[in-house]
Design a protein around this motif. Structure first.
Motif, short mmCIF file in Angstrom:
data_model
loop_
_atom_site.label_atom_id
_atom_site.label_comp_id
_atom_site.label_asym_id
_atom_site.label_seq_id
_atom_site.Cartn_x
_atom_site.Cartn_y
_atom_site.Cartn_z
N ASP A 180 0.81 -1.22 0.00
CA ASP A 180 0.00 0.00 0.00
C ASP A 180 0.85 1.27 0.00
O ASP A 180 0.34 2.36 -0.22
N ASN A 181 2.14 1.14 0.29
CA ASN A 181 3.01 2.31 0.28
C ASN A 181 4.03 2.19 -0.85
O ASN A 181 5.24 2.34 -0.65
N ALA A 182 3.56 1.89 -2.05
CA ALA A 182 4.44 1.83 -3.22
C ALA A 182 4.06 2.94 -4.19
O ALA A 182 2.88 3.22 -4.41
N VAL A 183 5.07 3.55 -4.76
CA VAL A 183 4.82 4.65 -5.71
C VAL A 183 4.19 4.11 -6.99
O VAL A 183 3.31 4.73 -7.56
N MET A 184 4.66 2.96 -7.45
CA MET A 184 4.16 2.42 -8.71
C MET A 184 3.00 1.47 -8.44
O MET A 184 3.10 0.57 -7.60
N THR A 185 1.91 1.68 -9.17
CA THR A 185 0.68 0.96 -8.85
C THR A 185 0.08 0.19 -10.03
O THR A 185 -0.99 -0.38 -9.91
N LYS A 186 0.78 0.20 -11.17
CA LYS A 186 0.25 -0.53 -12.32
C LYS A 186 1.18 -1.69 -12.67
O LYS A 186 2.40 -1.53 -12.65
N PRO A 187 0.59 -2.82 -13.04
CA PRO A 187 1.46 -3.96 -13.40
C PRO A 187 2.22 -3.69 -14.68
O PRO A 187 1.80 -2.89 -15.51
N ILE A 188 3.36 -4.36 -14.83
CA ILE A 188 4.10 -4.30 -16.10
C ILE A 188 4.41 -5.73 -16.55
O ILE A 188 4.46 -6.65 -15.74
N THR A 189 4.63 -5.85 -17.86
CA THR A 189 4.97 -7.15 -18.45
C THR A 189 6.39 -7.08 -19.02
O THR A 189 6.98 -5.99 -19.13
N ILE A 190 6.90 -8.24 -19.39
CA ILE A 190 8.19 -8.30 -20.08
C ILE A 190 8.15 -7.41 -21.33
O ILE A 190 9.10 -6.68 -21.62
N GLU A 191 7.03 -7.45 -22.03
CA GLU A 191 6.90 -6.65 -23.26
C GLU A 191 6.94 -5.16 -22.94
O GLU A 191 7.54 -4.37 -23.68
N ASP A 192 6.31 -4.75 -21.83
CA ASP A 192 6.38 -3.34 -21.42
C ASP A 192 7.83 -2.93 -21.19
O ASP A 192 8.26 -1.84 -21.56
N HIS A 193 8.57 -3.81 -20.53
CA HIS A 193 9.98 -3.53 -20.28
C HIS A 193 10.73 -3.36 -21.60
O HIS A 193 11.47 -2.39 -21.80
N GLN A 194 10.50 -4.28 -22.51
CA GLN A 194 11.23 -4.24 -23.78
C GLN A 194 10.83 -3.02 -24.63
O GLN A 194 11.62 -2.56 -25.44
N ALA A 195 9.62 -2.53 -24.41
CA ALA A 195 9.15 -1.38 -25.18
C ALA A 195 9.51 -0.05 -24.51
O ALA A 195 9.32 1.01 -25.11
N SER A 196 10.00 -0.10 -23.28
CA SER A 196 10.33 1.16 -22.60
C SER A 196 11.57 1.75 -23.24
O SER A 196 12.44 1.05 -23.75
N ARG A 197 11.65 3.07 -23.22
CA ARG A 197 12.69 3.73 -24.01
C ARG A 197 14.08 3.48 -23.44
O ARG A 197 14.25 3.31 -22.23
N MET A 198 15.05 3.47 -24.33
CA MET A 198 16.43 3.27 -23.92
C MET A 198 16.93 4.53 -23.22
O MET A 198 16.71 5.65 -23.70
N ILE A 199 17.59 4.35 -22.08
CA ILE A 199 18.17 5.48 -21.35
C ILE A 199 19.68 5.51 -21.56
O ILE A 199 20.23 6.46 -22.09
N ALA A 200 20.34 4.47 -21.11
CA ALA A 200 21.78 4.31 -21.31
C ALA A 200 21.97 2.84 -21.63
O ALA A 200 21.99 2.01 -20.72
N ASP A 201 22.10 2.55 -22.90
CA ASP A 201 22.17 1.16 -23.35
C ASP A 201 23.20 0.38 -22.54
O ASP A 201 24.32 0.85 -22.39
N PRO A 202 22.86 -0.76 -21.96
CA PRO A 202 21.66 -1.56 -22.16
C PRO A 202 20.49 -1.26 -21.23
O PRO A 202 19.54 -2.03 -21.19
N PHE A 203 20.54 -0.17 -20.46
CA PHE A 203 19.47 0.11 -19.51
C PHE A 203 18.32 0.86 -20.17
O PHE A 203 18.49 1.97 -20.67
N ARG A 204 17.15 0.23 -20.11
CA ARG A 204 15.92 0.89 -20.53
C ARG A 204 15.31 1.60 -19.31
O ARG A 204 15.74 1.38 -18.18
N LEU A 205 14.28 2.37 -19.57
CA LEU A 205 13.64 3.11 -18.48
C LEU A 205 13.25 2.18 -17.34
O LEU A 205 13.46 2.48 -16.17
N LEU A 206 12.70 1.00 -17.69
CA LEU A 206 12.22 0.10 -16.64
C LEU A 206 13.33 -0.74 -16.00
O LEU A 206 13.07 -1.57 -15.15
N ASP A 207 14.58 -0.50 -16.40
CA ASP A 207 15.72 -1.06 -15.67
C ASP A 207 16.18 -0.12 -14.56
O ASP A 207 17.03 -0.50 -13.75
#
Lengths: 383, 140
Positions: A180-207
């Motif tokens: 109940d005290n988590a900032v993020m409240t929506k589920p994510i999938t592997i596909e969401d991770h893979q679709a998240s934008r690249m920040i510093a390769d190999p790290f995407r936003l969801l890394d």
């Protein structure tokens, strides 16, 4: 002399974690500290040791003033970024065991939404001097960019994949949804991770971990005293800090894939007298997905290079063999410098973990990671 | 968003570190070598970690090495770098032993791998700082 079983976490306190808090960092530290001290069944004036955390940590004097503490006998700092919390617990237990003080407050809190982001903050820290001088002018600025070459090297040497990073991210998010005290409240999938934008390769936003506002605090006391305090005793069986080779420059580190915790883990396990298979629950510092699997290797849960396959198949999930970051971690609960990891381990071992409780958890571990690879870990036991 | 160009961060060398930047300005990767045991080191530091001598000499490196690792920046954490995205930062094992961090010239991007032979150049940026950029080392 060993610190095995000498100290205990007797109080835990947290504010709400959020993306934006109306309270200053110091207000958040005070709120969390009052909660932790009350949780320990103490009056603030009984605190006689203080170890503030992080560059936003108010000096011990500010707590003395606000709480009217009459006789502060000990204060110290543990400047290891996200490893500071466990470093502070180690210092606190040693000081208590030496008779310097009885109850040590470890307060943390930050309001990053009102101020500088991590890419700016780190360059204010003296341990980042070489980075600031030689790498910042080239555009190597933020932790994501400094740590990415470690992950890339691991991928090239061992075949570790972004899909394996995704396993970590998705697991942390699934756990955050139970909190109940988590900032993020929506589920994510592997596909969401893979679709998240690249920040510093190999790290995407969801890394990447969150930037959060909030406060968290601990009270450390002797295990003997802890048994007369309100909650079930959560004692520290083994604890150690370890500094990586070339701690001021990742670029110059002989082995980019080896963190400071590789030096701390054998000490902590030996002190605790337990083995890896005894660990019921793990709270592993997760500033980036890769850092979780690297620590798992460095602690000896698997061989170097096998971290990617180790995290597959739901191993870190609740119900899996090594439930990890049951609170959602820095990736999905909130970034409270890993103090939230210590708080969560204590909660688990008190059997107060709510919907994320690991049934019957008796022994758990918590790690910290900071600056350019400083590491710390603690093994704790209920009772 | 901003119409005013923001300057990139610049180094603030101490006198001990200045010879590195003097070398960069004339196109050389200048490394500290211990005056006593002759071992090279980088980044610059006060004491030789092998024999503890505080005396050092500055020697121009060959500028050649091989790629140890890298990252490609896709997000600008400082506005002055936004127009350069994406850019690649390479960690390079220098022939002399220590490592260097620099940009990879875009002409080498397609070849990027661990062990790729590279050589350094020091172009000057708009802020007047000469910074390492690695090119393919065709002679390796």
């Amino acid at each position: 002399m060993s610190l095995r079983g000498r100290g205990a976490i007797t109080g835990i306190g947290e504010t709400r974690y959020s993306k934006r808090s109306p309270h200053t960092a110091f207000e958040l530290q005070i709120q969390a500290s009052l909660a932790a001290i009350a949780d320990a069944g103490l009056d603030p004036k009984e605190i006689d040791g203080i170890i503030p955390i992080g560059i936003t940590g108010a000096p011990a004097e500010a707590f003395v003033t606000n709480f009217g503490i009459p006789d502060l006998r000990f204060s110290a700092l543990s400047p290891m970024g996200g490893a500071s919390g466990i470093g502070a617990v180690q210092i606190a237990i040693a000081a208590i065991e030496a008779g310097l003080c009885k109850h040590v407050l470890i307060p943390a809190g930050r309001n990053v939404s009102s101020g500088a982001k991590a890419g700016v903050r780190i360059h204010q820290m003296p341990q980042f001097h070489l980075v600031t001088e030689y790498e910042l002018p080239q555009g190597a600025i933020a932790p994501a960019q400094l740590y990415a070459p470690m992950a890339r090297r691991h991928m090239e040497l061992y075949g570790t994949t972004s899909l394996q990073f995704a396993e970590v991210a998705v697991t942390m998010r699934a756990h955050a949804l139970l909190n109940d005290n988590a900032v993020m409240t929506k589920p994510i999938t592997i596909e969401d991770h893979q679709a998240s934008r690249m920040i510093a390769d190999p790290f995407r936003l969801l890394d990447c971990s969150l930037e959060s506002d909030g406060g968290a605090a601990l009270v450390v006391s002797s295990s003997v005293r802890a048994r007369d305090m309100p909650h079930p005793c959560v004692q520290v069986l083994g604890i150690a800090e370890g500094h990586p080779d070339s701690p001021s420059s990742i670029t110059q580190r002989g082995d980019l894939t080896r963190l400071g915790i590789a030096k701390a883990a054998p000490i902590a396990f030996e002190m605790a007298g337990v083995s890896h298979s005894d660990i019921d629950v793990a709270e592993i510092y997760d500033c980036f997905t890769y850092i979780v699997m690297c620590q798992l290797e460095d602690m000896g849960f698997c061989k170097k290079g096998e971290g990617g396959s180790f995290v597959e198949g739901g191993r870190l999930r609740l119900g899996g063999p090594l439930p990890t970051n049951t609170h959602g971690g820095l990736l999905s609960q909130g970034h409270m410098l890993g103090i939230n990891h210590i708080v969560e381990l204590v909660r688990q071992l008190r059997h107060a973990g709510g919907r994320a409780q690991v049934a019957g958890a008796e022994i758990g571990l918590v790690t910290g990671y900071g600056d350019m690879g400083d590491g710390a870990m603690a093994i704790m036991q209920r009772g | 968003m901003s119409t005013q160009a923001e300057a990139k961060p610049i180094p603030h060398p101490t006198p001990d570190e200045q010879p590195y930047w003097d070398g960069a300005e004339v196109g050389f990767l200048r490394l500290q070598h211990c005056a006593a045991c002759k071992k090279p080191r980088h980044y610059p530091q006060l004491v030789c970690p092998y024999c503890y001598s505080c005396e050092c000499e500055w020697v121009d490196a060959t500028g050649r090495g091989t790629v140890h690792s890298w990252t490609v920046a896709h997000h600008a954490f400082h506005p002055a770098f936004k127009d350069e995205l994406p850019y690649t930062l390479v960690t390079v094992d220098l022939a002399e032993g220590p490592r260097a961090l620099g940009r990879l010239d875009p002409s080498a991007q397609a070849e990027l791998r661990i062990g790729l032979p590279v050589r350094v150049t020091f172009p000057r940026n708009a802020e007047g700082t000469s910074l390492p950029v690695f090119l393919l080392d065709d002679d390796a």
